[in-house]
Design an enzyme around this catalytic site. Structure first.
Site, PDB file in Angstrom:
ATOM      1  N   ARG A  29     -74.866 -50.776 -95.463  1.00 51.58           N
ATOM      2  CA  ARG A  29     -75.693 -51.984 -95.576  1.00 51.58           C
ATOM      3  C   ARG A  29     -76.780 -51.724 -96.623  1.00 51.58           C
ATOM      4  O   ARG A  29     -77.360 -50.634 -96.659  1.00 51.58           O
ATOM      5  CB  ARG A  29     -76.360 -52.356 -94.241  1.00 51.58           C
ATOM      6  CG  ARG A  29     -75.427 -53.037 -93.250  1.00 51.58           C
ATOM      7  CD  ARG A  29     -75.010 -54.452 -93.694  1.00 51.58           C
ATOM      8  NE  ARG A  29     -74.109 -55.082 -92.742  1.00 51.58           N
ATOM      9  CZ  ARG A  29     -72.770 -55.057 -92.801  1.00 51.58           C
ATOM     10  NH1 ARG A  29     -72.157 -54.419 -93.777  1.00 51.58           N
ATOM     11  NH2 ARG A  29     -72.050 -55.676 -91.891  1.00 51.58           N
TER      12      ARG A  29
ATOM     13  N   ASP B  93     -71.689 -50.422-102.650  1.00 52.57           N
ATOM     14  CA  ASP B  93     -70.861 -51.602-102.358  1.00 52.57           C
ATOM     15  C   ASP B  93     -71.727 -52.681-101.711  1.00 52.57           C
ATOM     16  O   ASP B  93     -71.250 -53.784-101.450  1.00 52.57           O
ATOM     17  CB  ASP B  93     -69.703 -51.228-101.420  1.00 52.57           C
ATOM     18  CG  ASP B  93     -68.743 -52.385-101.201  1.00 52.57           C
ATOM     19  OD1 ASP B  93     -68.269 -52.953-102.218  1.00 52.57           O
ATOM     20  OD2 ASP B  93     -68.486 -52.749-100.040  1.00 52.57           O
TER      21      ASP B  93
ATOM     22  N   GLU C  14     -78.215 -58.801-101.600  1.00 58.32           N
ATOM     23  CA  GLU C  14     -76.894 -59.254-102.062  1.00 58.32           C
ATOM     24  C   GLU C  14     -76.584 -60.694-101.685  1.00 58.32           C
ATOM     25  O   GLU C  14     -75.720 -61.323-102.302  1.00 58.32           O
ATOM     26  CB  GLU C  14     -75.795 -58.331-101.510  1.00 58.32           C
ATOM     27  CG  GLU C  14     -75.595 -58.434 -99.999  1.00 58.32           C
ATOM     28  CD  GLU C  14     -74.473 -57.530 -99.480  1.00 58.32           C
ATOM     29  OE1 GLU C  14     -74.484 -56.331 -99.811  1.00 58.32           O
ATOM     30  OE2 GLU C  14     -73.608 -58.033 -98.746  1.00 58.32           O
TER      31      GLU C  14
ATOM     32  N   HIS D 118     -69.554 -55.775-102.303  1.00 63.48           N
ATOM     33  CA  HIS D 118     -69.195 -55.793-100.887  1.00 63.48           C
ATOM     34  C   HIS D 118     -67.683 -56.040-100.701  1.00 63.48           C
ATOM     35  O   HIS D 118     -67.270 -56.964 -99.999  1.00 63.48           O
ATOM     36  CB  HIS D 118     -70.014 -56.850-100.130  1.00 63.48           C
ATOM     37  CG  HIS D 118     -70.245 -56.481 -98.691  1.00 63.48           C
ATOM     38  ND1 HIS D 118     -71.467 -56.605 -98.071  1.00 63.48           N
ATOM     39  CD2 HIS D 118     -69.409 -55.976 -97.738  1.00 63.48           C
ATOM     40  CE1 HIS D 118     -71.372 -56.206 -96.813  1.00 63.48           C
ATOM     41  NE2 HIS D 118     -70.138 -55.817 -96.591  1.00 63.48           N
TER      42      HIS D 118
HETATM   43  P1  NAI Z   1     -69.697 -47.224 -85.957  1.00 69.96           P
HETATM   44  O1  NAI Z   1     -70.540 -47.957 -84.981  1.00 69.96           O
HETATM   45  O2  NAI Z   1     -68.342 -46.759 -85.565  1.00 69.96           O
HETATM   46  O3  NAI Z   1     -70.513 -45.915 -86.452  1.00 69.96           O
HETATM   47  C1  NAI Z   1     -71.866 -45.908 -86.760  1.00 69.96           C
HETATM   48  C2  NAI Z   1     -72.378 -44.495 -86.539  1.00 69.96           C
HETATM   49  O4  NAI Z   1     -73.744 -44.466 -86.945  1.00 69.96           O
HETATM   50  C3  NAI Z   1     -72.342 -44.084 -85.044  1.00 69.96           C
HETATM   51  O5  NAI Z   1     -71.733 -42.815 -84.910  1.00 69.96           O
HETATM   52  C4  NAI Z   1     -73.811 -44.039 -84.648  1.00 69.96           C
HETATM   53  O6  NAI Z   1     -74.104 -43.036 -83.681  1.00 69.96           O
HETATM   54  C5  NAI Z   1     -74.458 -43.696 -85.999  1.00 69.96           C
HETATM   55  N1  NAI Z   1     -75.877 -44.003 -86.032  1.00 69.96           N
HETATM   56  C6  NAI Z   1     -76.557 -44.977 -85.390  1.00 69.96           C
HETATM   57  N2  NAI Z   1     -77.877 -44.887 -85.677  1.00 69.96           N
HETATM   58  C7  NAI Z   1     -78.017 -43.825 -86.502  1.00 69.96           C
HETATM   59  C8  NAI Z   1     -79.134 -43.209 -87.135  1.00 69.96           C
HETATM   60  N3  NAI Z   1     -80.372 -43.661 -86.958  1.00 69.96           N
HETATM   61  N4  NAI Z   1     -78.910 -42.142 -87.940  1.00 69.96           N
HETATM   62  C9  NAI Z   1     -77.646 -41.659 -88.113  1.00 69.96           C
HETATM   63  N5  NAI Z   1     -76.559 -42.184 -87.527  1.00 69.96           N
HETATM   64  C10 NAI Z   1     -76.744 -43.263 -86.746  1.00 69.96           C
HETATM   65  O7  NAI Z   1     -69.665 -48.114 -87.263  1.00 69.96           O
HETATM   66  P2  NAI Z   1     -68.580 -48.091 -88.432  1.00 69.96           P
HETATM   67  O8  NAI Z   1     -67.453 -48.984 -88.085  1.00 69.96           O
HETATM   68  O9  NAI Z   1     -68.296 -46.690 -88.811  1.00 69.96           O
HETATM   69  O10 NAI Z   1     -69.401 -48.821 -89.586  1.00 69.96           O
HETATM   70  C11 NAI Z   1     -70.544 -48.232 -90.190  1.00 69.96           C
HETATM   71  C12 NAI Z   1     -71.256 -49.280 -91.016  1.00 69.96           C
HETATM   72  O11 NAI Z   1     -70.432 -49.645 -92.112  1.00 69.96           O
HETATM   73  C13 NAI Z   1     -71.497 -50.609 -90.272  1.00 69.96           C
HETATM   74  O12 NAI Z   1     -72.726 -50.566 -89.593  1.00 69.96           O
HETATM   75  C14 NAI Z   1     -71.503 -51.626 -91.362  1.00 69.96           C
HETATM   76  O13 NAI Z   1     -72.844 -51.855 -91.728  1.00 69.96           O
HETATM   77  C15 NAI Z   1     -70.796 -50.951 -92.534  1.00 69.96           C
HETATM   78  N6  NAI Z   1     -69.590 -51.666 -92.956  1.00 69.96           N
HETATM   79  C16 NAI Z   1     -69.465 -51.997 -94.275  1.00 69.96           C
HETATM   80  C17 NAI Z   1     -68.350 -52.657 -94.736  1.00 69.96           C
HETATM   81  C18 NAI Z   1     -68.160 -53.000 -96.179  1.00 69.96           C
HETATM   82  O14 NAI Z   1     -67.251 -53.776 -96.520  1.00 69.96           O
HETATM   83  N7  NAI Z   1     -68.935 -52.455 -97.095  1.00 69.96           N
HETATM   84  C19 NAI Z   1     -67.299 -53.085 -93.797  1.00 69.96           C
HETATM   85  C20 NAI Z   1     -67.489 -52.616 -92.441  1.00 69.96           C
HETATM   86  C21 NAI Z   1     -68.615 -51.955 -92.040  1.00 69.96           C
END
Ligand code: NAI
Length: 343
Positions: free
Chosen positions: A234, A258, A263, A295
């Site tokens: 993000r 990305d 954005e 994105h």
């Molecule tokens: P997820 O929920 O599986 O993993 C997120 C991880 O971040 C978890 O392991 C959590 O413990 C950790 N986390 C939470 N707070 C934290 C902190 N303060 N410091 C360090 N780690 C922390 O989420 P997923 O599916 O892996 O997605 C991650 C991010 O990717 C999403 O939040 C979303 O913003 C972004 N995303 C971007 C996309 C794109 O097209 N560019 C598409 C899909 C997701």
């Protein structure tokens, strides 16, 4: 259920129409981004289906509730654009697509890393102009490169898996270490240690009050000279002005994005005939060692299929009083007995 789908694109509609053959919802496709001026368009619907840059602040949610909307169906994983406190007070439920293709995002992350490292974007332009000089294209082996992954959930863990194949030295920071990553040999260290150890740092944590501007002038000062920074998570995880300073002083040697904090006014639209008004973004575009994609990390056939199917199934479940993929479930709040997903 009648659903107003905001920020519609031809590809969104195509995949939703295909998936809806098995659900039979009544879809109202709206090109407009959801905001206070456009909320009215959802009149007559019971749910809105929204994406990453739709605005769901308290004012918009209030208007939607007045119009009879009961469900916010996010067709993405992140829900940082929804004011959840306000939604709860207004009796709105919120569902999301927790994972549509973590592979798509992880693979795009690696694509940015490799392109920046081997300067593929510059090489491509050069060769097309008959310039076959290699000056300025020098890269480094990914093998044994220390890479730091911030956030090892679904996407971060896949990034670790792919980089493990390259033979990188893997480090991570997460508030909840992932057992799969530990098995892979990923070493969990503090953020400060990660900043000082890693040549590549890639962000995969969600945007929360704790992670807002995680990368700022202080954290950049702790990083190695010429570090590579990648953000496919993000935009607001990064203080863009601090990153621009880091690029100017060459502390940051490579930047792959990305996502971008502002954005919402740029991405997903063809603005090629317009003057970009965002001077910060325009400055970013001037650096030769910056690659920005709009994105698109999620944008694969597999992910679009999963997004449409999961979103429509979430809406079905909501109608049936279940909500496996709830971010906020009113039934759980009022009856404390809904078997819905994590809030
Ligand atoms: P997820 O929920 O599986 O993993 C997120 C991880 O971040 C978890 O392991 C959590 O413990 C950790 N986390 C939470 N707070 C934290 C902190 N303060 N410091 C360090 N780690 C922390 O989420 P997923 O599916 O892996 O997605 C991650 C991010 O990717 C999403 O939040 C979303 O913003 C972004 N995303 C971007 C996309 C794109 O097209 N560019 C598409 C899909 C997701």
């Amino acid at each position: 259920m009648k659903i107003a789908l905001f920020s519609n694109k031809s590809y969104t509609e195509r995949y939703f129409e295909m998936a809806n053959k098995s659900f039979g919802h009544s879809m109202l496709y709206l090109d407009q981004r959801l905001g206070l001026e456009t909320a009215e368009l959802a009149k007559g619907c019971q749910a809105v289906c929204v994406f990453v840059n739709d605005v769901l602040d308290s004012a918009v949610l209030t208007r939607l509730a007045e119009l009879g909307i009961r469900l916010i169906a996010l067709r993405c994983a992140g829900f940082n654009n929804v004011e959840l406190d306000a939604a709860e007070k207004l009796g709105l439920s919120v569902v999301r697509v927790p994972a549509y293709s973590p592979y798509a995002v992880a693979e795009h992350t690696i694509a940015l890393m490799l392109a920046l490292n081997r300067r593929t974007h510059k090489a491509h332009a050069r060769v097309r102009e008959g310039n076959f000089s290699l000056e300025g294209l020098l890269g480094f082996d990914m093998y044994q490169t220390p890479v730091g992954i911030v956030g090892t959930g679904k996407i971060g863990a896949l990034v670790a898996q792919i980089l493990h194949g390259f033979g990188c030295d893997l480090y991570a920071y997460d508030v909840h270490p992932n057992p799969d990553c530990l098995k892979l040999g990923v070493k969990y260290i503090t953020l400060d240690e990660l900043y000082s150890t890693c040549r590549i740092i890639t962000l995969h944590c969600p945007l929360t009050p704790q992670t807002y501007h995680l990368i700022n002038s202080e954290s950049i000062a702790k990083m190695q000279d010429c570090v590579m920074l990648i953000n496919t998570s993000r935009g607001a995880l990064i203080d863009t002005k601090a990153v621009i300073e880091g690029l100017k002083t060459e502390r940051i040697g490579y930047l792959g994005l990305d996502v971008y904090e502002e954005e919402g006014d740029l991405f997903f639209e063809d603005l090629s005939n317009q003057i970009i008004q965002d001077d910060v973004f325009a400055r970013l575009l001037m650096f030769p060692n910056v690659i920005i994609t709009g994105h698109q990390a999620f944008f694969t056939h597999n992910a679009l299929t999963a997004i449409a199917e999961t979103t429509l199934s979430n809406i079905n479940e909501f109608e049936q009083g279940r909500c496996q993929n709830a971010v906020l479930c009113q039934k759980m709040i009022s009856q404390k007995k809904c078997g819905c997903g994590p809030t």
